[in-house]
Design an enzyme around this catalytic site. Structure first.
Site, PDB file in Angstrom:
ATOM      1  N   ARG A  57     -34.353  -4.841  59.581  1.00  0.00           N
ATOM      2  CA  ARG A  57     -35.774  -4.454  59.594  1.00  0.00           C
ATOM      3  C   ARG A  57     -36.080  -3.882  60.966  1.00  0.00           C
ATOM      4  NH1 ARG A  57     -39.124  -9.222  59.649  1.00  0.00           N
ATOM      5  NH2 ARG A  57     -39.496  -8.594  61.787  1.00  0.00           N
ATOM      6  N   GLU A  78     -38.213  -3.287  68.132  1.00  0.00           N
ATOM      7  CA  GLU A  78     -36.823  -3.745  68.077  1.00  0.00           C
ATOM      8  C   GLU A  78     -36.305  -3.545  66.660  1.00  0.00           C
ATOM      9  OE1 GLU A  78     -35.872  -7.849  67.959  1.00  0.00           O
ATOM     10  OE2 GLU A  78     -37.593  -8.371  66.735  1.00  0.00           O
ATOM     11  N   SER A 109     -36.806 -11.353  58.093  1.00  0.00           N
ATOM     12  CA  SER A 109     -37.505 -12.135  57.072  1.00  0.00           C
ATOM     13  C   SER A 109     -38.795 -11.480  56.583  1.00  0.00           C
ATOM     14  CB  SER A 109     -37.779 -13.540  57.600  1.00  0.00           C
ATOM     15  OG  SER A 109     -38.589 -13.462  58.729  1.00  0.00           O
ATOM     16  N   LYS A 156     -31.009  -6.827  72.340  1.00  0.00           N
ATOM     17  CA  LYS A 156     -31.940  -5.987  73.107  1.00  0.00           C
ATOM     18  C   LYS A 156     -31.190  -5.146  74.127  1.00  0.00           C
ATOM     19  CE  LYS A 156     -35.738  -8.489  71.478  1.00  0.00           C
ATOM     20  NZ  LYS A 156     -35.200  -9.391  70.478  1.00  0.00           N
ATOM     21  N   LYS A 187     -37.552  -8.727  78.642  1.00  0.00           N
ATOM     22  CA  LYS A 187     -36.964  -9.343  77.444  1.00  0.00           C
ATOM     23  C   LYS A 187     -35.571  -9.906  77.690  1.00  0.00           C
ATOM     24  CE  LYS A 187     -39.306  -6.429  74.045  1.00  0.00           C
ATOM     25  NZ  LYS A 187     -39.148  -5.841  72.701  1.00  0.00           N
ATOM     26  N   GLU A 235     -33.986 -13.837  69.893  1.00  0.00           N
ATOM     27  CA  GLU A 235     -34.713 -13.437  68.688  1.00  0.00           C
ATOM     28  C   GLU A 235     -35.672 -14.549  68.310  1.00  0.00           C
ATOM     29  OE1 GLU A 235     -34.217 -10.475  67.223  1.00  0.00           O
ATOM     30  OE2 GLU A 235     -32.661 -10.014  68.676  1.00  0.00           O
ATOM     31  N   GLY A 236     -36.623 -14.208  67.466  1.00  0.00           N
ATOM     32  CA  GLY A 236     -37.466 -15.243  66.874  1.00  0.00           C
ATOM     33  C   GLY A 236     -38.832 -15.404  67.503  1.00  0.00           C
ATOM     34  N   ARG A 276     -47.391  -6.850  59.968  1.00  0.00           N
ATOM     35  CA  ARG A 276     -47.854  -8.111  60.562  1.00  0.00           C
ATOM     36  C   ARG A 276     -48.941  -7.787  61.569  1.00  0.00           C
ATOM     37  NH1 ARG A 276     -42.522 -10.206  63.122  1.00  0.00           N
ATOM     38  NH2 ARG A 276     -42.343  -7.960  63.396  1.00  0.00           N
TER      39      ARG A 276
HETATM   40  P1  ADP Z   1     -38.175 -11.063  68.955  1.00  0.00           P
HETATM   41  O1  ADP Z   1     -36.738 -10.769  68.739  1.00  0.00           O
HETATM   42  O2  ADP Z   1     -38.430 -12.355  69.617  1.00  0.00           O
HETATM   43  O3  ADP Z   1     -38.983 -10.840  67.711  1.00  0.00           O
HETATM   44  P2  ADP Z   1     -39.495  -8.676  69.958  1.00  0.00           P
HETATM   45  O4  ADP Z   1     -38.881  -7.648  70.803  1.00  0.00           O
HETATM   46  O5  ADP Z   1     -39.790  -8.301  68.560  1.00  0.00           O
HETATM   47  O6  ADP Z   1     -38.602  -9.987  70.045  1.00  0.00           O
HETATM   48  O7  ADP Z   1     -40.828  -9.161  70.652  1.00  0.00           O
HETATM   49  C1  ADP Z   1     -41.652 -10.167  70.111  1.00  0.00           C
HETATM   50  C2  ADP Z   1     -43.084  -9.685  70.022  1.00  0.00           C
HETATM   51  O8  ADP Z   1     -43.544  -9.291  71.324  1.00  0.00           O
HETATM   52  C3  ADP Z   1     -43.279  -8.476  69.146  1.00  0.00           C
HETATM   53  O9  ADP Z   1     -43.463  -8.845  67.802  1.00  0.00           O
HETATM   54  C4  ADP Z   1     -44.512  -7.834  69.754  1.00  0.00           C
HETATM   55  O10 ADP Z   1     -45.674  -8.483  69.286  1.00  0.00           O
HETATM   56  C5  ADP Z   1     -44.359  -8.143  71.231  1.00  0.00           C
HETATM   57  N1  ADP Z   1     -43.685  -7.037  71.930  1.00  0.00           N
HETATM   58  C6  ADP Z   1     -42.357  -6.890  72.086  1.00  0.00           C
HETATM   59  N2  ADP Z   1     -42.067  -5.756  72.744  1.00  0.00           N
HETATM   60  C7  ADP Z   1     -43.230  -5.169  73.016  1.00  0.00           C
HETATM   61  C8  ADP Z   1     -43.595  -3.961  73.679  1.00  0.00           C
HETATM   62  N3  ADP Z   1     -42.687  -3.137  74.195  1.00  0.00           N
HETATM   63  N4  ADP Z   1     -44.913  -3.663  73.771  1.00  0.00           N
HETATM   64  C9  ADP Z   1     -45.846  -4.482  73.252  1.00  0.00           C
HETATM   65  N5  ADP Z   1     -45.568  -5.640  72.631  1.00  0.00           N
HETATM   66  C10 ADP Z   1     -44.274  -5.986  72.504  1.00  0.00           C
HETATM   67 MG    MG Z   2     -39.421  -9.073  66.751  1.00  0.00          MG
END
Ligand code: ADP
Ligand code: MG
Length: 492
Positions: free
Chosen positions: A143, A162, A169, A323, A382, A386-387, A468
């Site tokens: 996804r 990402e 899920s 990442k 970052k 994940e999660g 979401r």
């Molecule tokens: P995870 O693997 O923990 O889901 P993500 O990279 O998806 O990591 O980041 C988690 C959440 O943080 C995302 O769902 C989003 O809400 C926020 N986020 C992540 N990267 C960004 C970004 N570059 N700009 C704004 N919000 C972000």
């Molecule tokens: Mg995410």
């Protein structure tokens, strides 16, 4: 010029997206919101938009509804189409990275020196390569997630947050939420608007991918093994996929890593057996974060990876979703190397990339850190996790960077440009919480499925979406982390 459905303003819907009060008068009538919320919650329960409770996460005796928005959120059709159009490219890219051992080794070399979790995954990858990969059929269920960057000229742009290559899920619950939002709009006699909510059935598409891999494995009595957690609140989401498989006469068993450690085995051809039954496909809904691995679980993961069963994902594909890989893919010229002779796919992919920066030791990393310290609100830090709930923002990011700056540990992180969508009003409905209007932003995910047999790609498609939405007060977090809620795009 068309009529704005949500309020009395005479403007086109696209302008409404750019308006903080895009829902107009509907969001102002508190009594009506409460009545709508009651109706929406009952419909959600009836449709199966369910989670187990945090009090009883191992049992379905008592369940509640998965949090969701009262209204579907407005999403520009062009961005929705763009996200769908690039999904097959992302499938190809993930598959290419997973097959490129040299790229993975080079990309992760600095990270695995400092990040023990990624190092252990990588170690399994190396062991499997050394022994020789027994698996001949490969299955990707991923996804790709995006936010809508609000450009200075007012236009929105699709930017990838990402890509999830393991345990992606909510494909099951996302197939049940359209009926809920149609219901809300029908209660308001907005039948034309209700009809605009897109039908969506990712769980069926994901199941068809698993079914294809199962078929190519070629053993009529073999099973699908779903690696599950003992405490799983999101079981109904998983059941949606299991149900689709059973309807095709493919049987699924749910087992924990601990069960695999105790009762899993390989025969001399490295066929995988669980409780004496042959396994064709292993589908991971566990094993994507460090806390999920005891020493025994690591051993169980290695056993699964060594087998010729189709793993979804195999260890290389999980690593392709880190990442650090995402950041390296954004380097100039990198996509061209990984997808040679496919300039259009490369252009589509690159258009969705936000700014991504390596923090490896050296001048490039030093410059990235200096930029982030000079303008902290424009960046996200970052780690390889994940999660949800792991990223650092604002003051926390500054403190972490100050601390990491001179240490090699910084290589276990990447820096990303922070996407700033335009907020809008919606109600986030959660069990036990009052109905109120919050300023929100959304994240769109597109589900992708591919199956490869040897070197031949036999399936590559997109199979649905997930929207979401979260209140802007939270920087991070998904639905499972308790921050975002399920939503549907209302295309405008
Ligand atoms: P995870 O693997 O923990 O889901 P993500 O990279 O998806 O990591 O980041 C988690 C959440 O943080 C995302 O769902 C989003 O809400 C926020 N986020 C992540 N990267 C960004 C970004 N570059 N700009 C704004 N919000 C972000
Ligand atoms: Mg995410």
């Amino acid at each position: 010029m068309f009529f704005n459905h949500w309020g009395c303003y005479k403007m086109n819907e696209y302008q409404a997206v750019g308006m903080a009060t895009g829902w107009g008068s509907l969001l102002q009538d508190e009594q009506q919101l409460e009545e709508l919320a009651r109706q929406a919650v009952d419909r959600a329960l009836a449709e199966g938009v369910l989670l187990r409770t945090s009090q009883e996460p191992s049992s379905s005796n008592v369940v509640s509804y998965a949090p969701f928005t009262l209204f579907p959120s407005l999403v520009p059709s062009a961005l929705l189409e763009q996200a769908y159009a690039v999904q097959m490219d992302f499938n190809l890219l993930v598959d290419a990275v997973s097959q490129n051992a040299a790229f993975l080794e080079q990309t992760l070399s600095s990270t695995i020196k400092r990040d023990d979790y990624t190092a252990r995954l990588f170690d399994i990858h190396k062991q499997v390569l050394k022994e020789g990969i027994a698996q001949t059929v490969f299955l990707g269920l991923n996804r790709s997630d995006y936010m809508f960057q609000h450009n200075t000229d007012g236009s929105p742009a699709l930017k990838q947050i990402e890509i999830n290559t393991i345990s992606a899920s909510f494909g099951g619950l996302a197939s049940r939420t359209p009926a809920v939002h149609r219901h809300v709009l029908n209660v308001l006699s907005k039948t034309k608007e209700a009809a605009k909510i897109l039908s969506n059935n990712p769980s069926k598409g994901l199941a068809l991918g698993i079914a294809k891999a199962w078929e190519l494995y070629g053993s009529a009595n073999a099973l699908v093994l779903l690696i599950a957690q003992e405490k799983e609140r999101n079981i109904f989401d998983q059941r949606a996929i299991e149900n689709e498989l059973l309807a095709r006469n493919i049987h699924v068993i749910r087992r924990r890593f601990e069960d695999v450690f105790e009762k899993g085995s390989l025969d001399q051809d490295r066929r995988l057996f669980m409780d004496g039954q042959e396994v064709a496909v292993v589908y991971f809904r566990d094993g994507y974060m460090p806390s999920q691995y005891s020493q025994q679980n690591w051993e169980a993961r290695l056993l699964l990876e060594r087998s010729c069963a189709v793993k979804c994902p195999d260890i290389a594909t999980q690593l392709a979703g880190t990442k650090k890989v995402q950041q390296e893919l954004s380097r100039v010229g990198m996509l061209e190397v990984l997808l040679p002779g496919q300039p259009q796919a490369v252009a589509r992919l690159r258009a969705t990339f936000a700014g991504l920066y390596s923090l490896d030791m050296g001048e490039e990393g030093d410059q990235a850190i200096a930029k982030a310290l000079a303008a902290p609100s424009r960046f996200v830090l970052k780690p390889q996790r994940e999660g949800g709930g792991n990223n650092l923002y604002g003051e926390e990011m500054v403190q972490a960077l100050e601390q990491l700056k001179d240490s090699e540990e910084r290589a276990s992180y990447i820096l990303m440009e922070k996407i700033e969508p335009e907020p809008f009003g919606n109600c986030l409905l959660r069990p036990g919480s009052p109905t109120r209007v919050d300023q929100c932003i959304s994240e769109l995910g597109i589900f992708g499925v591919y199956v490869r047999q040897g070197k031949t790609l036999v399936m590559n498609k997109h199979v649905g979406h997930l929207l979401r939405t979260k209140a802007i007060v939270h920087a991070d977090g998904g639905v499972a982390a308790g921050v975002a809620v399920l939503d549907n795009p209302y295309p405008v």
